[in-house]
Write a protein that holds these residues in place. Structure first.
Motif, PDB file in Angstrom:
ATOM      1  N   MET A  65       0.840  -1.193   0.000  1.00  0.00           N
ATOM      2  CA  MET A  65       0.000   0.000   0.000  1.00  0.00           C
ATOM      3  C   MET A  65       0.878   1.246   0.000  1.00  0.00           C
ATOM      4  O   MET A  65       1.910   1.292   0.668  1.00  0.00           O
ATOM      5  CB  MET A  65      -0.901   0.036   1.239  1.00  0.00           C
ATOM      6  CG  MET A  65      -2.082  -0.910   1.161  1.00  0.00           C
ATOM      7  SD  MET A  65      -3.224  -0.579  -0.201  1.00  0.00           S
ATOM      8  CE  MET A  65      -3.903   0.988   0.267  1.00  0.00           C
ATOM      9  N   ALA A  66       0.457   2.245  -0.752  1.00  0.00           N
ATOM     10  CA  ALA A  66       1.143   3.536  -0.764  1.00  0.00           C
ATOM     11  C   ALA A  66       0.707   4.317   0.476  1.00  0.00           C
ATOM     12  O   ALA A  66      -0.374   4.076   1.023  1.00  0.00           O
ATOM     13  CB  ALA A  66       0.806   4.299  -2.036  1.00  0.00           C
ATOM     14  N   PRO A  67       1.532   5.264   0.925  1.00  0.00           N
ATOM     15  CA  PRO A  67       1.178   6.054   2.112  1.00  0.00           C
ATOM     16  C   PRO A  67      -0.155   6.794   1.991  1.00  0.00           C
ATOM     17  O   PRO A  67      -0.810   7.047   3.001  1.00  0.00           O
ATOM     18  CB  PRO A  67       2.336   7.042   2.237  1.00  0.00           C
ATOM     19  CG  PRO A  67       3.485   6.376   1.568  1.00  0.00           C
ATOM     20  CD  PRO A  67       2.873   5.580   0.454  1.00  0.00           C
ATOM     21  N   ASP A  68      -0.588   7.115   0.773  1.00  0.00           N
ATOM     22  CA  ASP A  68      -1.845   7.851   0.603  1.00  0.00           C
ATOM     23  C   ASP A  68      -3.083   6.989   0.875  1.00  0.00           C
ATOM     24  O   ASP A  68      -4.197   7.495   1.015  1.00  0.00           O
ATOM     25  CB  ASP A  68      -1.941   8.481  -0.780  1.00  0.00           C
ATOM     26  CG  ASP A  68      -2.011   7.464  -1.920  1.00  0.00           C
ATOM     27  OD1 ASP A  68      -2.165   6.253  -1.674  1.00  0.00           O
ATOM     28  OD2 ASP A  68      -1.881   7.897  -3.083  1.00  0.00           O
ATOM     29  N   GLY A  69      -2.917   5.673   0.938  1.00  0.00           N
ATOM     30  CA  GLY A  69      -4.034   4.768   1.191  1.00  0.00           C
ATOM     31  C   GLY A  69      -4.993   4.608   0.033  1.00  0.00           C
ATOM     32  O   GLY A  69      -5.967   3.877   0.122  1.00  0.00           O
ATOM     33  N   GLU A  70      -4.735   5.301  -1.074  1.00  0.00           N
ATOM     34  CA  GLU A  70      -5.610   5.240  -2.244  1.00  0.00           C
ATOM     35  C   GLU A  70      -4.950   4.574  -3.445  1.00  0.00           C
ATOM     36  O   GLU A  70      -5.514   4.553  -4.533  1.00  0.00           O
ATOM     37  CB  GLU A  70      -6.059   6.656  -2.611  1.00  0.00           C
ATOM     38  CG  GLU A  70      -6.883   7.303  -1.521  1.00  0.00           C
ATOM     39  CD  GLU A  70      -7.314   8.712  -1.863  1.00  0.00           C
ATOM     40  OE1 GLU A  70      -7.155   9.134  -3.025  1.00  0.00           O
ATOM     41  OE2 GLU A  70      -7.809   9.394  -0.955  1.00  0.00           O
ATOM     42  N   SER A  71      -3.767   4.051  -3.237  1.00  0.00           N
ATOM     43  CA  SER A  71      -3.038   3.389  -4.322  1.00  0.00           C
ATOM     44  C   SER A  71      -2.085   2.372  -3.707  1.00  0.00           C
ATOM     45  O   SER A  71      -1.902   2.322  -2.486  1.00  0.00           O
ATOM     46  CB  SER A  71      -2.271   4.421  -5.160  1.00  0.00           C
ATOM     47  OG  SER A  71      -1.315   5.095  -4.367  1.00  0.00           O
ATOM     48  N   PHE A  72      -1.509   1.555  -4.587  1.00  0.00           N
ATOM     49  CA  PHE A  72      -0.530   0.573  -4.117  1.00  0.00           C
ATOM     50  C   PHE A  72       0.547   0.379  -5.180  1.00  0.00           C
ATOM     51  O   PHE A  72       0.400   0.786  -6.331  1.00  0.00           O
ATOM     52  CB  PHE A  72      -1.197  -0.761  -3.754  1.00  0.00           C
ATOM     53  CG  PHE A  72      -1.889  -1.461  -4.880  1.00  0.00           C
ATOM     54  CD1 PHE A  72      -1.227  -2.396  -5.659  1.00  0.00           C
ATOM     55  CD2 PHE A  72      -3.220  -1.197  -5.161  1.00  0.00           C
ATOM     56  CE1 PHE A  72      -1.873  -3.050  -6.698  1.00  0.00           C
ATOM     57  CE2 PHE A  72      -3.882  -1.847  -6.192  1.00  0.00           C
ATOM     58  CZ  PHE A  72      -3.201  -2.771  -6.966  1.00  0.00           C
ATOM     59  N   TYR A  73       1.626  -0.233  -4.766  1.00  0.00           N
ATOM     60  CA  TYR A  73       2.733  -0.571  -5.658  1.00  0.00           C
ATOM     61  C   TYR A  73       2.777  -2.080  -5.803  1.00  0.00           C
ATOM     62  O   TYR A  73       2.459  -2.809  -4.865  1.00  0.00           O
ATOM     63  CB  TYR A  73       4.057  -0.068  -5.096  1.00  0.00           C
ATOM     64  CG  TYR A  73       4.157   1.434  -5.088  1.00  0.00           C
ATOM     65  CD1 TYR A  73       4.617   2.114  -6.209  1.00  0.00           C
ATOM     66  CD2 TYR A  73       3.766   2.172  -3.977  1.00  0.00           C
ATOM     67  CE1 TYR A  73       4.690   3.497  -6.216  1.00  0.00           C
ATOM     68  CE2 TYR A  73       3.835   3.556  -3.982  1.00  0.00           C
ATOM     69  CZ  TYR A  73       4.302   4.212  -5.098  1.00  0.00           C
ATOM     70  OH  TYR A  73       4.359   5.577  -5.108  1.00  0.00           O
ATOM     71  N   THR A  74       3.147  -2.521  -6.980  1.00  0.00           N
ATOM     72  CA  THR A  74       3.291  -3.953  -7.210  1.00  0.00           C
ATOM     73  C   THR A  74       4.560  -4.225  -8.007  1.00  0.00           C
ATOM     74  O   THR A  74       4.985  -3.418  -8.823  1.00  0.00           O
ATOM     75  CB  THR A  74       2.048  -4.540  -7.917  1.00  0.00           C
ATOM     76  OG1 THR A  74       2.184  -5.949  -8.002  1.00  0.00           O
ATOM     77  CG2 THR A  74       1.865  -3.976  -9.309  1.00  0.00           C
TER      78      THR A  74
END
Length: 110
Positions: free
Chosen positions: A16-25
């Motif tokens: 999860m990205a710090p913004d909570g609205e996106s993620f990294y894969t």
């Protein structure tokens, strides 16, 4: 509700990205993506060869790029940003040697 995002290779990691609205894969083909949860549209963040690099060429009198040879592909990179500019896929073959023509318009591989 199910979402599908097409990425290059099999997914090996999610964070999860710090913004909570996106993620990294990350994938098994050494691709990194940023994905917005709302749209599920992957954006390529970075890439590298997933196998050994067998040759590197810096074209004569051209300091902005370099070329690498590896398993199933040849890539052209920007020397300042280290971003991949071009990928030439050669499925099933390994490139052990490369050269660039004097004018820079052709890449030769073996």
């Amino acid at each position: 509700k199910h979402h599908i995002a097409n990425v290059c290779g099999g997914v090996t990691s999610l964070a999860m990205a710090p913004d909570g609205e996106s993620f990294y894969t990350g994938t098994d083909l050494s691709q990194r993506y940023h994905v917005q949860i709302g749209t599920f549209c992957p954006k390529l963040c970075g890439t590298c060869h997933f196998g050994a690099i067998y040759d590197v060429k810096f074209p004569k009198d051209c300091f902005e790029i370099f070329v690498t040879a590896s398993v199933e592909d040849i890539r052209v990179w920007n020397t300042k940003s280290f971003h991949e500019l071009i990928r030439i896929k050669v499925p099933g073959l390994t490139c052990y040697a490369i050269d660039v023509s004097r004018c820079g318009s052709s890449i030769y591989s073996a």
